[in-house]
Design a protein around this motif. Structure first.
Motif, PDB file in Angstrom:
ATOM      1  N   ILE A 107      46.424  -5.247 -31.379  1.00 28.61           N
ATOM      2  CA  ILE A 107      47.366  -4.351 -30.713  1.00 28.61           C
ATOM      3  C   ILE A 107      46.691  -3.045 -30.317  1.00 28.61           C
ATOM      4  N   TYR A 108      45.968  -2.421 -31.235  1.00 28.98           N
ATOM      5  CA  TYR A 108      45.425  -1.097 -30.897  1.00 28.98           C
ATOM      6  C   TYR A 108      44.104  -1.153 -30.140  1.00 28.98           C
ATOM      7  N   LEU A 109      43.181  -1.994 -30.559  1.00 23.78           N
ATOM      8  CA  LEU A 109      41.864  -1.976 -29.897  1.00 23.78           C
ATOM      9  C   LEU A 109      41.861  -2.752 -28.586  1.00 23.78           C
ATOM     10  N   LEU A 110      42.667  -3.820 -28.505  1.00 23.35           N
ATOM     11  CA  LEU A 110      42.559  -4.704 -27.345  1.00 23.35           C
ATOM     12  C   LEU A 110      43.717  -4.575 -26.363  1.00 23.35           C
ATOM     13  N   GLU A 148      43.599   6.760 -34.750  1.00 22.50           N
ATOM     14  CA  GLU A 148      43.858   6.577 -36.172  1.00 22.50           C
ATOM     15  C   GLU A 148      43.554   5.125 -36.576  1.00 22.50           C
ATOM     16  N   ALA A 149      43.899   4.198 -35.671  1.00 23.66           N
ATOM     17  CA  ALA A 149      43.625   2.790 -35.959  1.00 23.66           C
ATOM     18  C   ALA A 149      42.124   2.545 -36.068  1.00 23.66           C
ATOM     19  N   LEU A 150      41.338   3.295 -35.259  1.00 25.24           N
ATOM     20  CA  LEU A 150      39.883   3.180 -35.385  1.00 25.24           C
ATOM     21  C   LEU A 150      39.429   3.617 -36.770  1.00 25.24           C
ATOM     22  N   GLU A 151      40.155   4.598 -37.318  1.00 23.98           N
ATOM     23  CA  GLU A 151      39.756   5.120 -38.628  1.00 23.98           C
ATOM     24  C   GLU A 151      40.192   4.219 -39.771  1.00 23.98           C
TER      25      GLU A 151
ATOM     26  N   GLN B  79      31.765  -5.557 -25.001  1.00 17.59           N
ATOM     27  CA  GLN B  79      32.782  -6.509 -24.570  1.00 17.59           C
ATOM     28  C   GLN B  79      34.089  -6.356 -25.343  1.00 17.59           C
ATOM     29  N   LEU B  80      33.980  -6.217 -26.659  1.00 17.33           N
ATOM     30  CA  LEU B  80      35.182  -6.255 -27.481  1.00 17.33           C
ATOM     31  C   LEU B  80      36.056  -5.018 -27.344  1.00 17.33           C
ATOM     32  N   THR B  81      35.445  -3.845 -27.306  1.00 17.00           N
ATOM     33  CA  THR B  81      36.282  -2.648 -27.410  1.00 17.00           C
ATOM     34  C   THR B  81      36.367  -1.840 -26.122  1.00 17.00           C
ATOM     35  N   MET B  82      35.549  -2.145 -25.111  1.00 15.66           N
ATOM     36  CA  MET B  82      35.500  -1.249 -23.952  1.00 15.66           C
ATOM     37  C   MET B  82      36.776  -1.312 -23.123  1.00 15.66           C
ATOM     38  N   TRP B  83      37.152  -0.136 -22.594  1.00 13.14           N
ATOM     39  CA  TRP B  83      38.405  -0.030 -21.866  1.00 13.14           C
ATOM     40  C   TRP B  83      38.334  -0.673 -20.479  1.00 13.14           C
TER      41      TRP B  83
END
Lengths: 470, 421
Positions: A107-110, A148-151, B79-83
């Protein structure tokens, strides 16, 4: 030229691309391609059966525990190994924490980067996105939650490692149970970590998804697809994994379609880069080898079908069959179901902890295993239905078959020309700017695609594309 | 200023109190400010990969992933995290390569599919497909350094497991014009990845072993720093995964695996494989998951430890002493000669060893175990006694103990008496 290609489709696990035919501002046809192939089924041949549990985890770096579960269950079914109560509870606790990890990161990263503006430090820098509708205050709040989700995204994997040894690629779940013991200090760590995740989910993630659903409410009408949902049931309980906490089910075109029958699963290589036995085949029936020169193929993913038809799996299917969320089938419904499932799991694990009995066995280790056996291990995982089939002869793996959730969801067309669920869901998606079709990415990412689990070059008209020479 | 020596000490001593970056960060931020051009750009590219190292990077606890993104590196492509997606993503990749020539660090996750280049397509540009086999060396050309993270990128790893369907090779076997640092592990520990990148940024290339692994993380054998080492000395062996005791007999590859897992542990230090009563499967060794690391739950066989050095169960125990080696080695020799280990032992996965239909191994298992455990225990006692003798000699040299004390501890007499020889 009405076709638009998105390659790479970033923020997915593994390489994938999609080609969409856009006419009058709407997608009229779609081809989804998995662009990663490694050949695990061939690697597993002739190995020790116990090794399958660790090696199959290497298929996927985000859902490793799911492969550990399916592989263990396949071995347990093949050799009648019973699992002690502590064993299956610890497995579910570990797998449950990995579900939390996956859903938070999905949800947050993708997913969320498709709907908000990028903060400083965002990988790859800010993208062009003409369709940001959130008011500044809401946008900023969700952006803060992204950071925050990254943290905190490591917390869930820490909970996985509490009983899983390490994450990703656990070293604890094996055929017969779990090698880690029921230790009170570890239970305490686990509970504390899950309670932190639970607060984040209830206070931030669910309100954020609800806000998205308010400002992007048209996505309740986008991405329905076939209306075919499938679940094998999740969180196995019982010494022989006989019951499931989230129930199995089949929904065909929006209607319940009887009980799930594993014998109805087939696979087809018609439009995938393999040669071998053509036609809809049962898992062990039919061999195939990679053949990237194949005309009219466009993906490394084979086409799994249930009763001959494409089905999607994932949180929406599970929440549907559990009666928790039945609002509809769409992009936004998939996101809502994922958020709700995260909350459900974060709450359920607390009940399971109380069933643990310290000092009682957690594993029923049998080695060497009998010389031969054959069985399936079916279990729902993060993105939907995961199945492992194992055939052991002479103490060695004679054949191993894996059909992953993303193979179901992202499957290409089959021999009958039926599109895969994602391809079908893309039909009708409005695209405002064909040079930047953000809408297409939103539909695909609602399925949480993971190509690591399955999948050359697109040769849409049967013509091979030139390779870049450096 | 954070000196290299101090940095290395931090890397080596993480288990002492806090994680690597926690101690490192304030000084790191200062040091990074002094670097011309600011945070170094990083391109993270995948080959035959499971994305597990990207996920493992996300698991970094101290500093958090946010701090890594905001303060340590400028992650341009992953690939995984880039916007950005599609051609926007490809634009970022090409721009970074052109504008940051010689300044960017290339991180490769996953091996390079040399045999089946069509198996990994990283993207496309102007209608032309970019496969990983050509793209990775092309990106490496202009990189300051290449960091191969995870066993697949370093050595081919599970992607090259026999029969290696995609013909995968490790990056250093393909990329020759830019230095490659291998950070294996399946997945690599986030501290190993970020620690290596930070070392390159601040001090240049780290010191590496023959397999190009940074010695600050891969300089010791798991077995040598294992908290269960004394179980090994005492002959206290687990007979199944899930039991306490040394896991040597259930297939632990700790004696041949170079990594600091026992002190660093995984996932913010909460646990690690052996602590979870599970044998080490040698995921940081060059031949994983073949070449003797599998079957995972069986005894050690021949494994490459360093180039030119092969080890067997006998040589593994050399450091311990002849008796232990005899105990373990004899057991091996006998059983190999009689074919008793049959279904439990493969030297390489490509060889199909004829398998007996029943399992004679289990019938003689108990007998052998008793014998071997006794021998190992004797050896361990000898070692402990030798330590006592050293202590006594030291006291004697200092004039604090008489000669009589030593005579009471005559090792040979002790040994004979104990074993009724």
């Amino acid at each position: 030229m009405t076709k638009v290609r998105i390659n790479p489709l970033t923020r997915a696990h593994g390489y994938m691309a999609v080609e969409v035919d856009i006419q009058n501002g709407e997608v009229v046809d779609a081809w989804s391609s998995g662009l990663l192939f490694r050949g695990f089924e061939a690697m597993l041949k002739n190995r020790s059966p116990h090794d399958a549990v660790y090696l199959t985890q290497r298929i996927c770096g985000i859902c490793s525990s799911a492969h550990a579960m399916a592989s263990s269950i396949a071995l347990e079914n093949a050799f009648d190994i019973s699992v002690p109560k502590n064993g299956y509870i610890l497995r579910n606790l570990t797998f449950g924490a990995d579900m939390l990890q996956n859903h938070l990161r999905n949800i947050y990263l993708l997913v969320i980067p498709d709907y908000i503006t990028a903060p400083g430090g965002a990988p790859g820098g800010p993208p062009n996105n003409d369709d940001i509708r959130l008011p500044k205050a809401v946008n900023d709040r969700i952006q803060a939650h992204y950071l925050e989700a990254l943290e905190t995204s490591d917390l869930a994997h820490k909970a996985v490692a509490a009983f899983g040894g390490k994450a990703p690629h656990l070293q604890s779940i094996i055929a017969g149970g779990v090698t880690e013991q029921v230790l009170t200090d570890r239970i305490m760590h686990y509970q504390s970590l899950v309670s932190q995740i639970h607060s984040f989910v209830t206070e931030k993630m669910i309100p954020d998804i609800e806000d998205l659903s308010r400002y992007y409410d048209d996505y309740f009408n986008i991405g329905r697809g076939y209306g075919n949902l499938l679940s094998f049931g999740m969180f196995p309980v019982g010494a022989n994994n006989e019951d499931r906490i989230f129930k199995a089910g089949v929904l065909r075109n929006g209607q319940d379609n009887g009980n799930f029958d594993p014998d109805k699963i087939t696979q087809d290589i018609a439009r995938a880069w393999y040669r071998g036995d053509e036609g809809a085949r049962a898992p062990f029936d039919g061999e195939s080898t990679p053949f990237p020169q194949k005309a009219d193929a466009y993906s490394w993913i084979k086409a799994p079908r249930y009763g001959g038809e494409p089905f999607e799996g994932g949180p929406l299917a599970r929440m549907w069959f559990s009666g928790i969320y039945k609002n509809g089938i769409s992009v936004m419904d998939r996101l809502m179901a994922r958020a709700i499932e995260t909350k459900e799991i974060a709450e359920k694990v607390n009940d399971w902890i109380h069933e643990l009995v310290p000092d009682m066995p957690t594993i029923n280790w049998i080695n060497p295993l009998p010389a031969s056996g054959e069985a399936a291990g079916l279990v729902d995982s993060m993105r939907g239905t995961l199945a492992h089939w194992i055939r052991v002869q002479n103490h060695r793996i004679a054949a191993y078959r894996i059909i992953t959730p993303s193979a179901w969801n992202l499957s290409p067309r089959d021999g009958e020309g039926r599109k895969g669920p994602v391809e079908e869901a893309l039909i009708g998606t409005p695209v405002a700017n064909r040079d930047n079709p953000v809408e297409v990415g939103r539909v695909i990412r609602s399925f949480d695609p993971c190509i690591s689990c399955a999948v050359h070059v697109l040769q849409k008209d049967g013509t091979s594309k030139p390779w870049r020479q450096f | 200023m954070l000196t290299r020596r101090k940095f290395l000490r931090l890397c080596l001593n993480t288990a002492a109190s806090a994680t690597l970056a926690q101690m490192l960060l304030p000084e790191l931020a200062e040091a990074l400010r002094l670097i011309p051009g600011g945070k170094p750009p990083v391109i993270w590219i995948e080959g035959t990969s499971c994305t597990g190292n990207s996920i493992s990077l996300d698991n970094i606890a101290d500093p958090s992933l946010r701090t890594v993104f905001e303060e340590i590196i400028d992650l341009r492509y992953q690939q995984l995290t880039m916007w950005p997606q599609s051609y926007q993503a490809m634009d970022v990749l090409h721009e970074t390569k052109e504008k940051e020539r010689g300044r960017y660090i290339l991180v490769v996750e996953g091996g390079i599919p040399m045999g089946l280049p069509e198996s990994v397509i990283v993207g496309e540009r102007d209608g032309i497909q970019l496969n990983a086999r050509d793209t990775i060396p092309w990106l490496a050309e202009d990189a300051m350094a290449v960091v191969a993270v995870g066993n697949c990128a370093a050595f081919g790893g599970p992607s090259k497991a026999y029969p290696n369907p995609t013909g995968t090779k490790g990056v250093w076997n393909v990329v020759t014009n830019t230095p490659v640092i291998n950070v294996p592990g399946c997945p690599a520990h986030p501290d190993w990845m970020v620690g290596t990148i930070v070392h390159i940024i601040l001090y240049g290339l780290p010191r590496v072993d023959e397999f190009r692994r940074p010695t600050m993380f891969f300089g010791q054998l798991v077995h040598d720093i294992c908290p269960r080492r004394f179980f090994f000395f005492n002959g206290d062996f687990a007979n199944a995964p899930g039991e306490a005791g040394c896991l040597f007999k259930v297939g632990c590859k700790g004696p041949v695996t170079h990594a600091d897992c026992p002190t660093r542990k995984f996932n913010d230090g909460i646990n690690w494989c052996i602590n979870a009563n599970n044998p080490c499967i040698g995921c940081a060794t060059p031949d994983f998951p073949d070449g003797g690391t599998s079957p995972f739950f069986e005894h050690l066989t021949d494994i490459r430890v360093l180039p030119g050095i092969e080890t067997t169960a006998v040589t593994v125990t050399k450091g311990v002493g002849a008796a232990t080696a005899l105990g373990i080695g004899a057991h091996f020799a006998v059983n190999l000669a009689k074919g008793r280990l049959g279904n439990n032992l493969t030297l390489e996965t490509e060889k199909e060893i004829p398998v007996p239909t029943d399992n004679p191994y289990s019938a003689i298992k108990d007998e052998l175990e008793t014998e071997r455990n006794a021998l190992i225990k004797i050896e361990a006692e000898q070692i402990l006694m030798q330590q006592d003798i050293k202590q006594i000699r030291r006291l004697q040299n200092q004039g604090r103990a008489g000669k009589s004390l030593l005579s009471k501890l005559n090792p040979l007499r002790f040994f004979r008496k104990k074993n009724k020889l």
